[in-house]
Enzyme design. Structure first.
Site, PDB file in Angstrom:
ATOM      1  N   ASP A 202       1.142  -0.916  -0.070  1.00 29.39           N
ATOM      2  CA  ASP A 202      -0.008  -0.095  -0.024  1.00 29.39           C
ATOM      3  C   ASP A 202       0.842   1.602  -0.394  1.00 29.39           C
ATOM      4  OD1 ASP A 202      -1.671   2.193   0.442  1.00 29.39           O
ATOM      5  OD2 ASP A 202      -2.331   1.961   2.178  1.00 29.39           O
TER       6      ASP A 202
ATOM      7  N   LYS B 187       1.525   7.651   0.414  1.00 33.34           N
ATOM      8  CA  LYS B 187       2.291   8.116   1.773  1.00 33.34           C
ATOM      9  C   LYS B 187       3.760   9.159   1.844  1.00 33.34           C
ATOM     10  CE  LYS B 187      -0.360   3.466   3.877  1.00 33.34           C
ATOM     11  NZ  LYS B 187      -0.737   3.965   4.770  1.00 33.34           N
TER      12      LYS B 187
ATOM     13  N   ASP C 220      -0.065  -4.670   4.418  1.00 39.97           N
ATOM     14  CA  ASP C 220      -1.217  -4.649   3.966  1.00 39.97           C
ATOM     15  C   ASP C 220      -1.771  -5.436   4.193  1.00 39.97           C
ATOM     16  OD1 ASP C 220      -2.999  -2.956   5.353  1.00 39.97           O
ATOM     17  OD2 ASP C 220      -2.954  -1.709   3.051  1.00 39.97           O
TER      18      ASP C 220
ATOM     19  N   ARG D 289     -11.334  -0.478   2.085  1.00 41.54           N
ATOM     20  CA  ARG D 289     -12.663  -0.380   2.200  1.00 41.54           C
ATOM     21  C   ARG D 289     -13.100  -0.175   0.793  1.00 41.54           C
ATOM     22  NH1 ARG D 289     -12.755   5.297   5.152  1.00 41.54           N
ATOM     23  NH2 ARG D 289     -10.498   4.736   6.074  1.00 41.54           N
TER      24      ARG D 289
HETATM   25  N1  BES Z   1      -3.039   0.147   5.206  1.00 38.38           N
HETATM   26  C1  BES Z   1      -3.780   1.550   5.692  1.00 38.38           C
HETATM   27  C2  BES Z   1      -3.812   1.862   7.209  1.00 38.38           C
HETATM   28  C3  BES Z   1      -2.796   1.488   8.132  1.00 38.38           C
HETATM   29  C4  BES Z   1      -2.113   2.082   8.854  1.00 38.38           C
HETATM   30  C5  BES Z   1      -2.067   0.372   8.575  1.00 38.38           C
HETATM   31  C6  BES Z   1      -1.010   2.125   9.453  1.00 38.38           C
HETATM   32  C7  BES Z   1      -1.433   0.017   9.097  1.00 38.38           C
HETATM   33  C8  BES Z   1      -0.732   0.717  10.228  1.00 38.38           C
HETATM   34  C9  BES Z   1      -4.849   2.240   5.401  1.00 38.38           C
HETATM   35  O1  BES Z   1      -4.904   1.804   3.745  1.00 38.38           O
HETATM   36  C10 BES Z   1      -4.585   3.992   4.639  1.00 38.38           C
HETATM   37  O2  BES Z   1      -4.043   4.136   4.364  1.00 38.38           O
HETATM   38  N2  BES Z   1      -5.875   3.821   5.591  1.00 38.38           N
HETATM   39  C11 BES Z   1      -5.619   5.649   5.917  1.00 38.38           C
HETATM   40  C12 BES Z   1      -7.125   5.663   5.847  1.00 38.38           C
HETATM   41  C13 BES Z   1      -7.254   7.764   5.497  1.00 38.38           C
HETATM   42  C14 BES Z   1      -7.442   8.194   4.605  1.00 38.38           C
HETATM   43  C15 BES Z   1      -9.036   7.380   5.633  1.00 38.38           C
HETATM   44  C16 BES Z   1      -4.798   5.877   7.771  1.00 38.38           C
HETATM   45  O3  BES Z   1      -5.741   5.800   8.140  1.00 38.38           O
HETATM   46  O4  BES Z   1      -4.410   6.701   7.571  1.00 38.38           O
HETATM   47 ZN    ZN Z   2      -3.799  -0.480   2.792  1.00 37.26          ZN
HETATM   48 MN    MN Z   3      -3.815   2.864   2.934  1.00 41.73          MN
END
Ligand code: BES
Ligand code: ZN
Ligand code: MN
Length: 541
Positions: A311, A318, A329, A392
């Site tokens: 991811d 990111k 992920d 999601r």
């Molecule tokens: N895979 C990430 C969530 C994650 C973050 C898992 C840190 C493990 C450690 C997910 O896809 C993500 O990026 N979520 C975002 C959502 C936001 C953009 C609404 C997040 O949590 O920042």
């Molecule tokens: Zn993710």
């Molecule tokens: Mn993500």
């Protein structure tokens, strides 16, 4: 030799694993079996017994102390063994036992003894046994009893902790072939110089119930090892085709059907949300469906695992720091693989469908952009406000796909939100559900195994955060209650069945020096499935 991993023939992708990349979890090499008899007569390389920090001895330690004319108590009084549960001390040629080494394991303070200390004692023992030169070991620790827990519980958990504690990921090194993961064969050829190979778990009396408990513990550790291996493999090896091949290999090993839907199939089904995520990757999307059928006419339990093999965040890229950890992920998918392996290994009388939407989230000229509107398989449209909220999107279509199985329940497992790490850390997984009974069943399974979850609410008010001016909903709920709004988003696709969602973003892996996949929540899921199976056996499901 049964293998978990695919052979090259089944793979289409350039970066797909070769047959040398097969992983044999180390826990498969370690046998744990229940044995009766007195600990002090054990003649192997090492015998582990428990003692409390106030000097109180476990039953096994007491017997050795007596046979050795009080020598053990005398040694303990010198204070070399630390108080902390799980710390240990090795005595060579100790009087009162025939074992070459006596491993004294602290169970901590007697008045504070409980599940946590029991786990710590077993984890400490496992670590020592996994790194020592002893090959044959006996562990007499089920006699440090957690109040309120059965002997079978002690045996199942001790077995699982010992076998999981022996887990070892073989990283690709200059000697075992770069950049692929080490082959099990190479490890075997080199000869394993360290670590116990067989552990006798000493119990008062071997019964079928205790043998089954050990078998369950061992199977769960094996499922965890698979989940940990998949998580630990880098994104350039463990990509969507690799997951698909792993599913096929599992299906072959255990005799269940595996379907892999390709991009075209996903398009025909209208999976616009899932496809938007995988679009810019050079790796093809794979929608993996495993069908385990040993439950007669009963409705299946459907497990769904987030399989984002890397991811990057996509166009909503990111930040660079720790981005490597986004290879984890796909740990939701890994846990689902692990859980179905446990089910198959134990031959549980259940119907289980395991669904893994596998994609890689990358930026690129063809990537989904913030503001794009996609149509999900359910017909609902989604404005992608942030391409990093991708989990999601793939789960939405997987949850809609799950409807066709008329499930008794659906449980999805996903590293879904950073907010969950903030809320619950690496102690508990987040749990959201549209059904109280199912939620409580899962919470109990977490308590039983120490692989705990904590429920968060899905109040209607939170739904407002998902409003979009340009589609039925947006994929972004904002910073407040990020784990809940992600759950609310999923809930809109989990229609017509009992559903629960486990957010494992904090529990799936550790960072820092201990960086690596934990195998969670395989214990929780396994316990849930084992309980469902025994309920089915009694005809109450
Ligand atoms: N895979 C990430 C969530 C994650 C973050 C898992 C840190 C493990 C450690 C997910 O896809 C993500 O990026 N979520 C975002 C959502 C936001 C953009 C609404 C997040 O949590 O920042
Ligand atoms: Zn993710
Ligand atoms: Mn993500």
């Amino acid at each position: 030799m049964p293998t978990d991993k695919p052979t090259a023939r089944e793979l289409t992708s350039e970066t797909a694993p070769r047959s040398q990349d097969r992983i044999r979890p180390r826990s498969e090499a370690l046998r744990v079996s229940v044995q009766s008899g007195s600990a002090q007569n054990y003649r192997g390389d090492v015998l582990a017994v428990g003692v409390f920090s106030d000097g109180t001895l476990s039953t096994a330690a007491k017997a050795i102390d007596k046979a050795g004319k009080g020598k053990l108590s005398a040694v303990l009084q010198r204070g070399d063994l630390q108080d902390k549960a799980g710390s240990s001390l090795v005595l060579h040629d100790a009087p009162g036992t025939s074992a070459a080494r006596l491993l004294l394991v602290s169970a901590g303070r007697r008045d504070q003894f409980g599940e946590r200390a029991f786990r710590a004692a077993l984890e400490g023992t496992a670590k020592t046994l996994a790194t020592g030169v002893a090959h044959d070991a006996a562990v007499a620790l089920t006699d440090v009893e957690v109040p309120g827990r059965s002997l079978a519980w002690h045996v199942q958990h001790a077995t699982r902790l010992l076998a999981d504690g022996a887990y070892h990921f073989d990283p690709p090194t200059s000697t075992n072939g770069h950049p692929r993961a080490a082959s099990a064969e190479a490890t075997a050829r080199k000869g394993q110089e360290y670590g116990a190979r067989a552990i006798d778990l000493i119990v008062p009396k071997v019964t079928p119930e205790l043998e089954n408990a050990a078998r369950r513990g061992e199977a769960i550790a094996e499922g965890m090892a698979l989940a940990r291996d998949l998580g630990n493999l880098p994104g350039n090896i463990c990509n969507p085709p690799y997951l698909a091949a792993t599913a096929r290999a599992l299906g072959r090993e255990f005799g269940f059907d595996v379907e892999v839907l390709e991009r075209d199939d996903m398009e025909s089904l209208g999976m616009g949300a899932a496809l938007a995520v995988g679009r810019a990757s050079a790796q093809p999307c794979k929608f993996i469906v495993m069908h385990y059928k040993r439950g007669g006419m009963s409705k299946p339990i459907v497990l769904v695992g987030k399989g984002v093999t890397f991811d990057s965040g996509g166009i909503s890229l990111k930040p660079g720091a720790n981005m490597d950890e986004m290879k984890f992920d796909m740990c939701g998918a890994a846990a689902v693989f692990g859980a179905i392996k446990v089910v198959a290994r134990l031959g549980l009388p259940l119907n289980v469908v395991a669904i893994v939407p596998a994609v890689e989230n990358m930026p690129g000229g063809d990537a989904a952009r913030p503001g794009d509107v996609v149509r999900s398989m359910s017909g609902q449209t989604i404005e992608i406000l942030n391409t990093d909220a991708e989990g999601r999107l793939i789960l939405a279509d997987a949850l809609t796909y799950a409807e066709r199985f008329e499930p008794s329940c659906v449980i999805d497992v996903a590293t879904l939100t950073g907010a969950c790490v903030i809320a619950l850390g690496n102690v508990a997984s987040g749990l959201l559900a549209n059904d109280d009974e199912l939620a409580n069943e899962l919470l109990r399974s977490g308590e039983e195994t120490g692989d705990r979850a904590w429920r968060l609410p899905m109040f209607d008010e939170y739904q407002d955060q998902l409003k979009s001016n340009f589609a039925d909903m947006s994929n972004l709920g904002g910073r407040p209650a990020g784990t809940i709004t992600a759950g609310c988003f999923l809930g809109r696709f989990a229609r017509g069945y009992k559903w629960a969602h486990l957010d494992i973003a904090g529990t799936n892996a550790l960072s820092g020096d201990a960086k690596g996949a934990t195998g969670r929540p395989v214990p929780l899921l396994s316990e849930f499935l084992i309980n469902r199976a025994s309920r089915a056996g009694r005809g109450t499901a």
